[in-house]
Motif scaffolding. Structure first.
Motif, PDB file in Angstrom:
ATOM      1  N   ASP A 107       1.943  -2.973  46.108  1.00 45.47           N
ATOM      2  CA  ASP A 107       1.876  -3.789  44.886  1.00 45.47           C
ATOM      3  C   ASP A 107       1.633  -5.263  45.202  1.00 45.47           C
ATOM      4  O   ASP A 107       0.864  -5.933  44.497  1.00 45.47           O
ATOM      5  CB  ASP A 107       3.182  -3.646  44.101  1.00 45.47           C
ATOM      6  N   SER A 108       2.294  -5.779  46.250  1.00 45.97           N
ATOM      7  CA  SER A 108       2.134  -7.202  46.561  1.00 45.97           C
ATOM      8  C   SER A 108       0.732  -7.505  47.076  1.00 45.97           C
ATOM      9  O   SER A 108       0.163  -8.565  46.774  1.00 45.97           O
ATOM     10  CB  SER A 108       3.175  -7.641  47.591  1.00 45.97           C
ATOM     11  N   LEU A 109       0.134  -6.561  47.846  1.00 49.52           N
ATOM     12  CA  LEU A 109      -1.234  -6.773  48.318  1.00 49.52           C
ATOM     13  C   LEU A 109      -2.215  -6.766  47.150  1.00 49.52           C
ATOM     14  O   LEU A 109      -3.141  -7.598  47.103  1.00 49.52           O
ATOM     15  CB  LEU A 109      -1.604  -5.692  49.329  1.00 49.52           C
ATOM     16  N   MET A 110      -2.003  -5.847  46.216  1.00 47.44           N
ATOM     17  CA  MET A 110      -2.869  -5.814  45.036  1.00 47.44           C
ATOM     18  C   MET A 110      -2.726  -7.103  44.226  1.00 47.44           C
ATOM     19  O   MET A 110      -3.719  -7.674  43.740  1.00 47.44           O
ATOM     20  CB  MET A 110      -2.520  -4.596  44.174  1.00 47.44           C
ATOM     21  N   GLY A 111      -1.476  -7.605  44.083  1.00 43.72           N
ATOM     22  CA  GLY A 111      -1.269  -8.855  43.364  1.00 43.72           C
ATOM     23  C   GLY A 111      -1.922 -10.040  44.055  1.00 43.72           C
ATOM     24  O   GLY A 111      -2.546 -10.889  43.403  1.00 43.72           O
ATOM     25  N   LEU A 266       3.808  -8.507  38.315  1.00 46.11           N
ATOM     26  CA  LEU A 266       2.829  -9.088  39.221  1.00 46.11           C
ATOM     27  C   LEU A 266       3.537  -9.884  40.315  1.00 46.11           C
ATOM     28  O   LEU A 266       4.347 -10.769  40.036  1.00 46.11           O
ATOM     29  CB  LEU A 266       1.890 -10.012  38.444  1.00 46.11           C
ATOM     30  N   THR A 267       3.262  -9.561  41.539  1.00 43.15           N
ATOM     31  CA  THR A 267       3.849 -10.270  42.671  1.00 43.15           C
ATOM     32  C   THR A 267       2.806 -10.381  43.774  1.00 43.15           C
ATOM     33  O   THR A 267       1.758  -9.744  43.715  1.00 43.15           O
ATOM     34  CB  THR A 267       5.090  -9.527  43.186  1.00 43.15           C
ATOM     35  N   THR A 268       3.078 -11.232  44.736  1.00 36.97           N
ATOM     36  CA  THR A 268       2.143 -11.433  45.848  1.00 36.97           C
ATOM     37  C   THR A 268       2.873 -11.233  47.177  1.00 36.97           C
ATOM     38  O   THR A 268       4.110 -11.184  47.222  1.00 36.97           O
ATOM     39  CB  THR A 268       1.535 -12.841  45.815  1.00 36.97           C
ATOM     40  N   ILE A 269       2.098 -11.153  48.231  1.00 36.09           N
ATOM     41  CA  ILE A 269       2.689 -10.965  49.557  1.00 36.09           C
ATOM     42  C   ILE A 269       3.548 -12.171  49.944  1.00 36.09           C
ATOM     43  O   ILE A 269       4.648 -12.017  50.499  1.00 36.09           O
ATOM     44  CB  ILE A 269       1.571 -10.739  50.594  1.00 36.09           C
TER      45      ILE A 269
END
Length: 333
Positions: A107-111, A266-269
């Protein structure tokens, strides 16, 4: 005095036709050329200086990455063993498996890809259009608009952070990807001024006669932009896309401000990396004599995972990156 080539030089040294004084003078001249060069050829001293500087600069940049990778491959026993420095005793990958699960990589990579790619596409398109307009046309208040654009880059973003956040909050842009897309689509994305200046300078250098010839043949302004300007500005598009992608990927302040202010998925690495220790302790509770205590190897594995996508992108696109920097005259940041 003419200095002989190497093979002729050794023949002259072995010959008896020259005096010792002449041989010494030729040897000094040959040695001077070797050390300090001549004409456009660099001497040994200059080459050694250049390569030493390159090695030092390369070491400064590569050492943190090497240290990060080696430490991430070490087990707890290796970390506690002072005799193990650069070469781990075993191939240990459990740090990466734990970091992978803690950071919720899927999920974080997609974000991160969404936040880095979508605003970048809007930003590059808008910057190219604005740069083309400034370079191609003369209109009323052009200098004023250009000065305002430069002024928007000079003002520190921290000063405008709170008013911008209030505005985005009232428009209900926070907590979603729109907080990055809308500014990019309006020419106020992350460092948009730099990309506008890149395109402005690039289009300014293209011959005006090309556009005039196209207009004589019946081409309108859109045809000139899409059929002439864009194909000639491919290096500028590549460098703008890569720089914008990296800056959006590494942006943590804005993502923390806009994404964590409201509950969303929505989250990021890099956001996951900021919360890495807290998430790890929640997933692997520490008890007495527990082997789950977080250590430097696990932290380094998480950090290395966060930069791995950028390293892969640079590995495959480095040729285009270097060529585009060279052709657009960008020194990097």
């Amino acid at each position: 005095m003419a200095v002989p080539k190497t093979r002729e030089f050794y023949k002259l040294l072995r010959s008896d036709t020259m005096t010792r004084k002449e041989k010494t003078r030729i040897t000094k001249a040959k040695l001077s050329r070797f050390l300090f060069g001549f004409n456009d050829r660099r001497g040994f001293v200059l080459k050694v200086t250049i390569y030493t500087l390159l090695l030092c600069i390369g070491f400064v940049y590569l050492y943190p990455i090497l240290y990060m990778f080696i430490t991430s491959m070490q087990s707890l026993e290796d970390l506690l063993n002072s005799s193990v420095n650069w070469i781990p005793s075993t191939l240990y990958t459990d740090n990466y498996s734990k970091a992978y699960s803690v950071m919720n990589i899927k999920d974080s990579l997609m974000g991160s890809l969404l936040i880095a790619t979508v605003p970048t596409i809007f930003q590059v398109i808008v910057a190219s259009i604005v740069g083309f307009g400034f370079a191609r046309y003369n209109f009323r208040f052009k200098k004023l608009f250009f000065a305002l654009m430069i002024f928007s880059f000079i003002v520190p973003p921290q000063i405008l952070m709170m008013p911008t956040y209030r505005l985005f909050s009232n428009l209900e842009l926070t907590g979603s990807l729109n907080a990055f897309i809308v500014p990019a689509a309006l020419g106020q994305g992350l460092n948009s001024t730099i990309f506008i200046l890149i395109f402005y300078q690039f289009f300014k250098q293209t011959p005006q006669s090309l556009y005039e010839a196209a207009e004589v043949d019946g081409a309108n302004q859109f045809t000139c932009f899409f059929r002439i300007a864009i194909p000639m500005a491919v290096p500028a598009f590549i460098i703008a896309f890569l720089f914008s992608f990296v800056w959006y990927w590494n942006e943590t302040y804005l993502t923390t401000l806009y994404l964590t202010s409201r509950s969303n998925e929505l989250t990021t690495i890099l956001l996951q990396l900021q919360q890495f220790e807290r998430t790890y302790e929640a997933m692997y509770p520490v008890t007495e004599n527990s082997p789950n205590r977080i250590n430097e190897g696990i932290k380094m594995a998480g950090t290395f995972i966060s930069i791995l996508p950028l390293l892969i992108v640079y590995f495959f696109l480095q040729r285009y990156f270097v060529e585009s920097v060279d052709r657009t005259g960008i020194a990097g940041e």
